[in-house]
Scaffold this motif. Structure first.
Motif, PDB file in Angstrom:
ATOM      1  N   GLY A   1     -47.827 -23.016   7.081  1.00 38.44           N
ATOM      2  CA  GLY A   1     -47.184 -23.296   8.369  1.00 38.44           C
ATOM      3  C   GLY A   1     -46.850 -25.010   8.095  1.00 38.44           C
ATOM      4  O   GLY A   1     -46.370 -25.866   9.446  1.00 38.44           O
ATOM      5  N   TRP A   2     -47.469 -25.551   7.805  1.00 32.07           N
ATOM      6  CA  TRP A   2     -47.995 -26.921   8.137  1.00 32.07           C
ATOM      7  C   TRP A   2     -46.750 -28.189   7.171  1.00 32.07           C
ATOM      8  O   TRP A   2     -46.596 -28.874   6.045  1.00 32.07           O
ATOM      9  CB  TRP A   2     -48.990 -28.210   7.482  1.00 32.07           C
ATOM     10  CG  TRP A   2     -50.782 -27.379   7.642  1.00 32.07           C
ATOM     11  CD1 TRP A   2     -49.850 -26.349   9.237  1.00 32.07           C
ATOM     12  CD2 TRP A   2     -51.881 -27.533   8.108  1.00 32.07           C
ATOM     13  NE1 TRP A   2     -51.745 -26.657   9.825  1.00 32.07           N
ATOM     14  CE2 TRP A   2     -52.617 -26.314   8.680  1.00 32.07           C
ATOM     15  CE3 TRP A   2     -52.502 -28.457   6.963  1.00 32.07           C
ATOM     16  CZ2 TRP A   2     -54.167 -27.586   8.847  1.00 32.07           C
ATOM     17  CZ3 TRP A   2     -53.805 -28.284   6.737  1.00 32.07           C
ATOM     18  CH2 TRP A   2     -54.565 -27.608   7.403  1.00 32.07           C
ATOM     19  N   TRP A   3     -45.573 -27.813   7.648  1.00 32.20           N
ATOM     20  CA  TRP A   3     -44.201 -28.203   7.071  1.00 32.20           C
ATOM     21  C   TRP A   3     -44.148 -29.751   6.473  1.00 32.20           C
ATOM     22  O   TRP A   3     -44.116 -30.360   5.966  1.00 32.20           O
ATOM     23  CB  TRP A   3     -42.911 -27.343   7.849  1.00 32.20           C
ATOM     24  CG  TRP A   3     -43.033 -26.738   7.358  1.00 32.20           C
ATOM     25  CD1 TRP A   3     -42.864 -25.236   9.073  1.00 32.20           C
ATOM     26  CD2 TRP A   3     -42.831 -25.214   6.754  1.00 32.20           C
ATOM     27  NE1 TRP A   3     -43.325 -24.050   8.235  1.00 32.20           N
ATOM     28  CE2 TRP A   3     -43.450 -23.441   6.815  1.00 32.20           C
ATOM     29  CE3 TRP A   3     -42.786 -25.035   4.844  1.00 32.20           C
ATOM     30  CZ2 TRP A   3     -43.475 -22.271   6.838  1.00 32.20           C
ATOM     31  CZ3 TRP A   3     -42.890 -23.767   4.397  1.00 32.20           C
ATOM     32  CH2 TRP A   3     -42.954 -23.278   4.992  1.00 32.20           C
ATOM     33  N   TRP A   4     -44.593 -30.380   7.650  1.00 28.95           N
ATOM     34  CA  TRP A   4     -44.193 -31.546   6.998  1.00 28.95           C
ATOM     35  C   TRP A   4     -45.050 -32.285   6.749  1.00 28.95           C
ATOM     36  O   TRP A   4     -44.887 -32.969   6.013  1.00 28.95           O
ATOM     37  CB  TRP A   4     -43.971 -32.314   9.029  1.00 28.95           C
ATOM     38  CG  TRP A   4     -44.766 -34.182   9.285  1.00 28.95           C
ATOM     39  CD1 TRP A   4     -45.106 -35.007   9.497  1.00 28.95           C
ATOM     40  CD2 TRP A   4     -43.905 -34.974   8.443  1.00 28.95           C
ATOM     41  NE1 TRP A   4     -45.808 -36.041   9.012  1.00 28.95           N
ATOM     42  CE2 TRP A   4     -43.893 -36.118   8.632  1.00 28.95           C
ATOM     43  CE3 TRP A   4     -42.053 -34.664   8.004  1.00 28.95           C
ATOM     44  CZ2 TRP A   4     -43.374 -37.565   8.400  1.00 28.95           C
ATOM     45  CZ3 TRP A   4     -41.614 -35.280   7.466  1.00 28.95           C
ATOM     46  CH2 TRP A   4     -42.256 -37.141   7.488  1.00 28.95           C
ATOM     47  N   ARG A   5     -46.249 -31.714   6.454  1.00 24.81           N
ATOM     48  CA  ARG A   5     -47.509 -32.323   6.105  1.00 24.81           C
ATOM     49  C   ARG A   5     -47.073 -31.771   4.216  1.00 24.81           C
ATOM     50  O   ARG A   5     -47.632 -33.185   3.497  1.00 24.81           O
ATOM     51  CB  ARG A   5     -48.767 -31.393   6.278  1.00 24.81           C
ATOM     52  CG  ARG A   5     -49.197 -32.046   7.387  1.00 24.81           C
ATOM     53  CD  ARG A   5     -50.595 -31.666   8.125  1.00 24.81           C
ATOM     54  NE  ARG A   5     -51.089 -31.594   9.639  1.00 24.81           N
ATOM     55  CZ  ARG A   5     -52.227 -31.310   9.960  1.00 24.81           C
ATOM     56  NH1 ARG A   5     -53.329 -30.496   9.399  1.00 24.81           N
ATOM     57  NH2 ARG A   5     -52.190 -31.766  11.351  1.00 24.81           N
ATOM     58  N   ALA A   6     -46.688 -30.462   4.006  1.00 22.98           N
ATOM     59  CA  ALA A   6     -46.497 -30.540   3.047  1.00 22.98           C
ATOM     60  C   ALA A   6     -45.256 -31.364   1.997  1.00 22.98           C
ATOM     61  O   ALA A   6     -45.473 -32.081   1.397  1.00 22.98           O
ATOM     62  CB  ALA A   6     -46.023 -28.888   2.919  1.00 22.98           C
TER      63      ALA A   6
END
Length: 335
Positions: free
Chosen positions: A313-318
């Motif tokens: 759920g680390w969308w920004w990091r992804a």
């Protein structure tokens, strides 16, 4: 404990305004059995004279070593390691501080937990002007390990995972048995020497304790090594982690998926830092070089790291890693 149960190792180079305070912070607890070794690395600001005065004032507990010519931080630390006699070694940069009670707390930790191979501690930043924004950023307490505190542990996979999760691989937050450093030395002439040695050091620890207490004050100043990046620093940063996958595979074949991801994501963050630097410089051709380094220093393929971020759920990091991965891939194809 032995007469010399701890060696505090302090490289000295052009730090005259901070050196006396640094040494005083080490000696303030008045604990017996602590040797302090300073290595004067051919300073040009008078640090050499001040170091000699301080060593004479606090002899024989404080000893001063000298290099005939400037060798840099890694060479200084290596010379200090060769000279250390304590059961444990604790590196301290000469512009940093030990917080009051740190040495006493370390001694108590070693006694309480039956002398583990490694003790990890937390740190804070030290600034001339500490403002509210710094407090809100959490600069009064940086945690260096993701795992249970004040417990003797032996799971080295968890040790690596916890260190990579927090992303603080610096040597001065790791107090280790001196024998763990046998045959392990810092790469001379390179920046980010901690990144190159800490994973190997952690793998040697058969037991460890994480003390979630602030023992080190890390000084933020304009003249420090990490104050600004250069091409050479970025290249050294990317090269520092290159041995990690082979090191992990050779010593711990079954680290587990979470540990592999923690190391891979740390490599990804390093990759993003390098790419952002190239973006500011306007040199996209070097992105391809950094992509190759990323592939070499991560236990997981870059795409797998991005997928792992999404799965957590680390969308920004992804998105951030994926963005630079895309730009670097395009640069690689264009070259």
């Amino acid at each position: 404990m032995n007469k010399s149960w701890l060696s505090v190792l302090i490289p000295v180079y052009n730090v005259r305004p901070f050196l006396a305070e640094c040494l005083a912070s080490v000696l303030q607890d008045g604990i017996e059995g602590v040797e302090v070794l300073m290595l004067e690395d051919c300073s040009t600001d008078g640090s050499d004279r001040l170091a000699a005065e301080l060593a004479a004032r606090h002899a024989p507990q404080v000893q001063l070593l000298r290099h005939a010519q400037n060798g840099g931080l890694s060479a200084a630390r290596n010379t200090l390691l060769d000279a250390a006699q304590g059961d444990y070694v604790w590196f301290l940069d000469s512009d940093d501080l030990l917080l009051p009670g740190s040495v006493r707390d370390l001694q108590a930790c070693l006694e309480r937990f039956q002398a583990p191979d490694l003790v990890l501690c937390d740190f804070r930043t030290v600034r001339e002007r500490f403002q509210l924004k710094h407090r809100l950023r959490g600069e009064l307490h940086f945690h260096t390990f993701a795992g249970p505190p004040r417990t003797r542990l032996s799971d080295r996979a968890a040790l690596l995972r916890g260190a990579f999760d927090r992303g603080h691989l610096h040597s001065w937050s790791k107090i280790a048995r001196r024998e763990l450093w046998e045959g392990l030395r810092f790469p001379v002439g390179r920046y980010f020497e901690d990144m190159a040695t800490t994973p190997a050091l952690l793998l040697r620890a058969r037991s460890y304790v994480y003390m979630d207490s602030v023992w080190v004050g890390y000084r933020q100043r304009a003249g420090s090594i990490l104050a600004s990046n250069t091409v050479r620093k970025v290249d050294d940063m990317m090269a520092a982690l290159a041995p990690v996958p082979a090191l992990l595979a050779a010593q711990l074949p079954s680290l587990g998926a979470e540990t592999d991801f923690a190391a891979g994501y740390y490599a990804a963050k390093t990759f993003v830092t390098a790419c952002r630097f190239e973006g500011r410089r306007g040199d996209p051709a070097r992105l391809a070089q950094h992509l190759q380094s990323f592939e070499a220093m991560s236990p997981l393929a870059p795409a797998a790291v991005v997928a792992g971020c999404r799965a957590r759920g680390w969308w920004w990091r992804a998105l951030r890693v994926g963005y630079w991965l895309g730009r670097a891939t395009a640069a690689s194809k264009a070259s």
